[in-house]
Design an enzyme around this catalytic site. Structure first.
Site, PDB file in Angstrom:
ATOM      1  CG  HIS A  67      -0.284  -0.151   2.519  1.00  0.00           C
ATOM      2  ND1 HIS A  67       0.001  -1.388   3.057  1.00  0.00           N
ATOM      3  CD2 HIS A  67       0.161   0.755   3.428  1.00  0.00           C
ATOM      4  CE1 HIS A  67       0.583  -1.231   4.232  1.00  0.00           C
ATOM      5  NE2 HIS A  67       0.703   0.059   4.481  1.00  0.00           N
ATOM      6  CB  CYS A 203       1.840   0.872   9.957  1.00  0.00           C
ATOM      7  SG  CYS A 203       0.379   1.302   8.992  1.00  0.00           S
TER       8      CYS A 203
END
Length: 655
Positions: A67, A203
């Site tokens: 991603h 993250c």
């Protein structure tokens, strides 16, 4: 918003043909590009690999979630793909990946989209759901499965919220402890259990792993009968923020994060600091250790927190040294650039007027040895020390650096003093650890400054300054006595290093070497600065030339990006070539290294000096042979541009 609003059927790949991780990423990006969901496949691919470099998005259990969040994305999109045979995606459990979700989020993604992506991430914790996905044959089946699963989750959430409201209405004094898992942040676990832990998940992009780790920890805590509160640091910022009371009551703290989170609040608590992937795959281990207090005690000192005990295995020794060195260099560079350019301008005025000209004297005073340049080595040493030992190490590091300047130990002596000061303060912390707590307040304001300065000063005076002073003198003499052949070889090496990683360790090593000779040794004629500046200007200029004259080898977006590299190259900003190097590293890096090496070697063959540490074409007029310097850059750029243009294959992403 439904997950299937982002996971559109036209992008789905029901039989992924890729056999390697790189091929899988290319195939997924190609699907995004064909559907018009991204505008710059090169930049998007760069950001995908940047995220992969931080930690693999092959999360295990047969799932991979590459991603990126970037301006290269037009619309938030999730590409679903299946690989029947599976492939090695460098997963955390070393098992092949079969199910892929490539998440493309625009830089300004709205909260609704981000919450939908979080909901997707939470669903992927369910292994039964993944098995159902693997059995689908058409995009329509995938969409129907996600719609049904999301509706089921919404019904359960509504039922839990209703039950909570009813319970609170019937018993206003009831504690929230023991409530079942939900997304509002209430405690999950067993009302009768006294075991309570808190956790933070995060993250870098905050759109996938953050929420998967949250759900994994909550689910496992409920199975173990342990109460837990989880704070998430996602793209929307911190959610379900832990309170001071909850932190105080917790037996331990879990920080499953791949980016910085607020840590000072955990001072004095047992804290486990792990990658966010451990929160997903090692949730039981983390919870058990946190409940048992099996973790280092976290201490916040001088605004930067440190653990008592070991947090071994996080980064290698080489990575730690590089990080500390870069902290010093990044703080030193403003002094280098500001002082260096003012000093270079003074040389230009000196040629027009005379050394006694007031403007010349002013500029040399501000930028030279009694101005900005006087601080280079002390700042370098001080911030290396601070990176290692926090604020108490700053002062002894800076003094050690200043002693290196005054004793002719120079740049090398300053480096040694910086590292010494950092580790001396760490040693003092351990030495004074057993002192009564009543004098804890005296440590940072009395004990660390006095003993740190004494130890660093003594070692610098008796050891570093004599050794590095002699070494520095030898280095200057050796460089000054280099024959033309040896000088050209060193110019080739320095120029080529500027292109190896374009801003990374090799690039910084070459630039730092040139700065060291340029500043600390008194050799300010800029011979080696000419080599590194020419070498650093070549990559972006080569990219610009290749995209201009070999248009068929590049996509439309790459050609547009290539134009900006003219400006970046002229300005000595090597990093402009990074997106192209990330997309095609073998061809781009090899081409650029060859051209940069030629440019660096030519500057030494023609005895070119550039008395400025930065500026590119804008300080070329200060060179003793300005036209030859520009010619060296041009030759190197043309060589690299031709090699890249002839070697590069036609684009495959755009069809």
């Amino acid at each position: 918003m439904r997950i299937t609003d982002l996971m559109i059927q036209e992008t789905m790949i029901m039989d992924l043909q890729a056999t390697t991780k790189d091929e899988a990423i290319d195939e997924l990006i190609a699907s995004l590009n064909r559907s018009g969901r991204i505008n710059d496949p090169v930049l998007f691919k760069e950001m995908i690999y940047k995220r992969e470099a931080e930690s693999s998005t092959g999360i295990g259990g047969g799932i991979a979630m590459p991603h990126a969040k970037t301006t290269a994305v037009n619309e938030p999109t999730v590409v679903f793909a299946k690989s029947r045979k599976g492939l090695d995606f460098e997963a955390l459990d070393d098992q092949p990946a079969h199910v892929f979700f490539m998440i493309a989020a625009p830089e300004g993604a709205g909260n609704t989209h981000l919450r939908t992506l979080a909901a997707l991430s939470r669903l992927l914790i369910d292994s039964d759901f993944i098995s159902q996905l693997m059995s689908t044959d058409t995009p329509a089946e995938v969409s129907a499965l996600f719609d049904a699963k999301q509706a089921e989750a919404a019904d359960k959430e509504a039922a839990k919220e209703k039950a909570k409201v009813e319970k609170e209405a019937n018993a206003a004094s009831a504690s929230t402890t023991g409530q079942q898992q939900n997304t509002s942040g209430v405690i999950v676990g067993n009302a009768n259990s006294e075991d309570f832990v808190v956790a933070v998940t995060a993250c870098p992009t905050g759109i996938a792993h953050t929420f998967m780790a949250e759900d994994a920890l909550k689910k496992k805590a409920q199975e173990m009968g342990i109460n837990i509160r989880v704070e998430t640091n996602g793209s929307e910022g911190a959610q379900n923020v832990l309170t001071a009371d909850e932190i105080a009551r917790a037996k331990g703290v879990i920080v499953a994060a791949d980016k910085n989170v607020e840590m000072a609040r955990f001072d004095g608590k047992p804290v486990l600091q792990r990658p966010v992937s451990d929160g997903i795959r090692k949730s039981e281990e983390l919870i058990r250790k946190a409940v048992n207090g099996d973790a280092p005690i976290y201490r916040s000192q001088g605004g930067n927190a440190k653990e008592e005990g070991t947090s071994a295995g996080k980064i290698s020794v080489g990575s730690k040294i590089y990080k500390d060195l870069m902290n010093g260099i990044s703080h030193m560079l403003p002094f280098v650039v500001g002082g260096g350019i003012l000093l270079a301008i003074s040389f230009l005025f000196e040629q027009i007027a005379s050394p006694d000209n007031p403007i010349v004297q002013l500029l040399q005073t501000i930028g030279g040895g009694t101005g900005a340049f006087h601080f280079l080595i002390p700042v370098l040493a001080g911030f290396i020390a601070m990176s290692i030992g926090d604020r108490p190490a700053l002062m002894p590091g800076m003094v050690g650096g200043l002693m290196a300047v005054n004793s002719n130990a120079g740049f090398l002596g300053g480096l040694a003093a910086g590292f010494l000061a950092g580790y001396v303060v760490i040693g003092l912390r351990k030495l004074f650890k057993g002192l009564p707590k009543a004098i804890d307040g005296l440590k940072p304001i009395l004990l660390y400054p006095v003993f740190g300065l004494l130890i660093v000063g003594a070692i610098s005076f008796y050891v570093f300054d004599p050794i590095f002073g002699s070494l520095n003198t030898w280095l200057v003499d050796a460089l000054g006595n280099l024959g033309t052949g040896n000088a050209v070889l060193l110019g080739l090496l320095l120029g080529g290093m500027m292109s190896i990683d374009m801003g990374g360790p090799f690039n910084k090593a070459a630039y730092t070497f040139a700065i060291g000779v340029f500043t600390s040794s008194g050799n300010t004629d800029g011979a080696w600065m000419a080599a590194v500046m020419a070498g650093g200007m070549v990559p972006p200029l080569a990219i610009a030339l290749a995209t201009t004259f070999f248009k068929s080898k590049f996509t439309e977006q790459e050609r547009k990006s290539g134009l900006t590299n003219y400006v970046l190259g002229f300005s000595f900003i090597t990093e402009g070539a990074i997106p192209f190097a990330a997309a095609d590293p073998l061809r781009v890096l090899t081409s650029c290294i060859l051209g940069s090496a030629v440019a660096g070697g030519l500057t030494q063959l023609w005895s070119i000096n550039v008395p400025a540490p930065h500026g590119g074409i804008f300080v070329a007029a200060l060179a003793n042979h300005a036209l030859l310097f520009l010619l060296a850059v041009a030759i190197g750029s043309v060589i690299s541009g031709l090699i890249l243009g002839l070697w590069k294959k036609s684009p495959t992403l755009v069809k």
